[in-house]
Design a protein around this motif. Sequence first.
Motif, mmCIF file in Angstrom:
data_model
loop_
_atom_site.group_PDB
_atom_site.id
_atom_site.type_symbol
_atom_site.label_atom_id
_atom_site.label_comp_id
_atom_site.label_asym_id
_atom_site.label_seq_id
_atom_site.Cartn_x
_atom_site.Cartn_y
_atom_site.Cartn_z
ATOM 1 N N ASP B 70 5.014 -1.228 -5.997
ATOM 2 C CA ASP B 70 3.681 -1.789 -5.797
ATOM 3 C C ASP B 70 2.594 -0.729 -6.034
ATOM 4 N N MET B 71 2.807 0.449 -5.477
ATOM 5 C CA MET B 71 1.816 1.515 -5.645
ATOM 6 C C MET B 71 1.749 1.976 -7.102
ATOM 7 N N THR B 74 -0.238 -0.604 -9.001
ATOM 8 C CA THR B 74 -1.668 -0.452 -8.733
ATOM 9 C C THR B 74 -2.227 0.743 -9.519
ATOM 10 N N GLN B 77 -2.563 -0.085 -13.108
ATOM 11 C CA GLN B 77 -3.744 -0.915 -13.358
ATOM 12 C C GLN B 77 -5.003 -0.054 -13.384
ATOM 13 N N ARG B 78 -5.101 0.865 -12.439
ATOM 14 C CA ARG B 78 -6.290 1.729 -12.378
ATOM 15 C C ARG B 78 -6.385 2.620 -13.616
ATOM 16 N N TRP B 85 -3.002 -6.675 -11.107
ATOM 17 C CA TRP B 85 -1.793 -6.575 -10.283
ATOM 18 C C TRP B 85 -2.081 -7.172 -8.912
ATOM 19 N N PRO B 87 -1.023 -6.906 -5.313
ATOM 20 C CA PRO B 87 -0.203 -6.049 -4.449
ATOM 21 C C PRO B 87 0.545 -6.825 -3.368
ATOM 22 N N GLY B 278 -3.439 -4.915 1.193
ATOM 23 C CA GLY B 278 -4.245 -4.587 0.024
ATOM 24 C C GLY B 278 -5.203 -5.714 -0.324
ATOM 25 N N THR B 281 -5.902 -9.155 -5.490
ATOM 26 C CA THR B 281 -5.409 -8.508 -6.709
ATOM 27 C C THR B 281 -6.252 -7.257 -6.891
ATOM 28 N N THR B 282 -5.913 -6.500 -7.914
ATOM 29 C CA THR B 282 -6.698 -5.296 -8.183
ATOM 30 C C THR B 282 -8.137 -5.628 -8.566
#
Lengths: 339, 393
Positions: B70-71, B74, B77-78, B85, B87, B278, B281-282
Motif C-alpha cells: 500500500d505504501m 502511494t 502515485q506521488r 491509488w 489506500p 488514509g 484515494t490519492t
Amino acid sequence: MATMTFARAINAGLRKAMENDPKVVLMGEDIGTLGGVFRITDGLQKDFGQHRVLDTPLAEAGIIGTAIGLSYRGYRPVCEIQFDGFIYPAFDQIVSQVAKLHYRTQGLVKVPLTIRVPFGGGIGSPEHHSESPEAYFTHTSGLRVISVSNPQDAYTMIQQAIACDDPVLYFEPKRRYHDKGEVDEGLDLSAAPSMESARVLTQGSDVTLVAYGPLVKTALDVAVAAGDEGISVEVIDLRSLSPVDYPVVEASVRKTGRLVIAHEAGQNGGLGAEIAASLTERCFNYLEHAPVRVTGFDIPYPYSKLEMHHLPDLDRILDGVDRAMDRPNSLSSLDGADD
Amino acid sequence: MLGEDSTPHPQERSRREQSEDPEFLQLLDPSGQRVARPELDRWLADVDGEGGARVLAGLYEDMVVIRRIDMEATALQRQGELALWPPLLGQEAAQIGSGRALRQDDFVFSSYRENGVAYCRGVNLNEILRVWRGNASSGWDPFEINMATPQIIIGAQTLHSVGYAMGIQFDGADSVALAYFGDGATSEGDVSESMVFAASYQAPVLFFCQNNHWAISEPVTLQTHITLAERAGGFGIPHVRVDGNDVLAVLAATREALDRARQGGGPSFIEAVTYRMGPHTTADDPTRYRDANELEDWAAKDPILRLEKHLESRGLLTQELRERVAAKSDEVAGVVRNGVITMPEPEAMDVFKHVYATPNSWLSRQEDHYRRYLAQFEHHGASAAGHVSGGQH
C-alpha cells in the motif's frame, strides 16, 4: 414444419436451448409456476425443474446482477424482463457490468447472457407496459441487440442469442405474440442466417422500407398497399439492431435511391436517426430524397385510448413512402427545413 | 419546535463509537491481550494450539506486507508512476483475517480497495497495479485466483457474488462466494437486493462489510441509524459485528460464516469495524472533512500494532521474525515497483480489443478505419501520438 404462435415459437426455442445445454437457466418474475405473464415459459419449470427455471424476487437489478454471477460460474442465464418499462432498475447492471465485463477483463470473463424484453405497444396497457427502449441499449457498446418479427426467427434467434458468447438483448414484439406462422423446428442453427444479418422480405425498386419487430408486419402491408398505387417497396427486416447489417440496407438503397425507416420508439436519438445518418454517409450520391423517418412521437408513451395516434400504422408509413417519393399528397412540407 | 433540531449532526454522531457494545466481537483488546469468547474460540484451535506461533507469524507477515504494498503504491502515485491509488491503510486485519480464512475454491467479488485480499489469493505482484497505472481495467485473471477484478460501481459486485453462490448451489459444491464492500455501499439498492436474493435462495455467500467509517467525505452515520450488521437481520441473514482491527476476531468470524455456508446454512453478514487511515484515494484530501483527533484515536487501535503487542506478550515478536518480515516486505515492494516501471505499454489498436467475444461488423469497420487513419502517419514517418500533440492548435 409446424404452425405455431409467436409466443409458442419462443417457448419451443427456449426448450430446445435448455435440452441442448444443461448450463442454460431461465430467470425472471412469474416465469416458473405461472409460465410468465405472457406464458412464454409455460411448462418449462415443470419439465426442467426449479433450478433451471427460477422464479426470482421482484428486483430487476437483482435478476441481471445475479445472472452475471451465474455467468462467472459457467452458466448461460436467460433473463425475462416482464415488461419493457421495467428494465430501467436493471440499467446499471446491464450498461456498467453486462456490457463491459468482457472488455474490462480483456476477454477473460464472458457474459453469455440473454435478456428477453417483451416490448412495444398496441395492447391497450397502462403506463410502462408499451415502451420501446431499444436505443438505450444500441447506444451501449458490448451489447448485441436483436428484435424478431416472426415465429421462425423467434424460434431460431432465441437459440442463437443463448448460444452467443456475447450478451444479447432480445426484443419481442408483444402485440405479435398471438400471430401464427410456420416454424421449422428441425432447423440446424449452424445453417441458419447469422443473427447479425438483415433480411430483404420483398424485392422492390422505388423505396427501401426498413423496419424491425412489431412494425415488420405493418411494413409488409405497406408494400402491398403501395404496390396497388404502382410504388414498388423493398421491405427489410433489420433483425439485428446492434450491429445493423448496413451492407444489406446499403445495397437496397443504392438500388432504390429512397429510404424510409419505421419504428415505434421516439424519433430523437433513435435508431432511425442512426440509420439515416449512416446511409447518407455511405451512399449520399445514390439518394433521390432525404431519408424519411416514421416513428413514435417524442412523448411519454400515451394512455391506451390515444396509443393509435402514437404508433406508426399503415397510413402513416404510407405517407412516409409518399414523402420519399415526393408525391404531392404527402405531408412533406411539414417536414422541411422551414420549421 | 421549528429550527430546534435535536438530531445530532452526522459528524457528531460518528464520534460516538460503539466498542462497548456487548455484541461487538473482540478477541484481542487494544493492549494485545487475548480475550476469551467461547463462541469464537473454537474457530481458532490452530492459533491457540501448539502451532499457533507459526500461524500468528504468518498473519503478522501478511499484514506488514500488504501495508508495504500500500505504501509503495502511494509512493508510486506521488512519483507519477500511477494515475491513482485507493489506500487500504488501517484495514489490514480485516482483509488478512478474512482473506486467509478462504479456501482456494471460494470465489471473491470485491471493490477496488481489497488489494490485501488479492494478495491472499495469490495475485501476480507484477500486475496488481496495472489498473492504477491505466494500462488495463483489470489487474488479474479472475479464474486464476478465483477473485473477480475490482468493482468500481459501488455495491454492484454483491449481486454477482450471490449469483455465483446460486451457481455453487446448482453444482452441489461446498464453496462459498464472498462479497466485499464498504459502509457506503450498504446504501446502494444492489446491496439490499443481493441480500434479498441470498436469503430467498439461502445461497452460500458471505457479505463482508468493512465499515471503515468513511465513504469519501461522508461518515457512516449518514448511511445508517443502526449498525450495519443489524441491516442484515432485517433480511433474515445471520450477522455479527467484529472488531475489524483485530485479525483474530475477523479470522474466527469469517471461518464460522464460511462453515455455515458450506454446511448449507446459507448467507451470513460480517460487519468488520475498522478505519480508513488514509484518504479515499490519492486524489482525496481528508483534512477537509475529518478531525485530526479522530485519526489519532484510531492510530492507537492500529491493527498491526495490536498484533505486535500480542506477539510480544507471548514472547513471539523476535528479532528473527522482525527481520524476516522486513526482508519479505522489501522483496514484495521491489517486485511491485519493478512490475509497474517495466509494465508493457498497450498498443493503440488494443483500444478495440475484447469489446465483444464474437466478431462484430460495426466495430470491425470502425477499427479498420482507425487502423488506416493511423497508418497514414506511419507512412509520413510520424506517429499518431506525435500528430495529436504536435502543435497544430
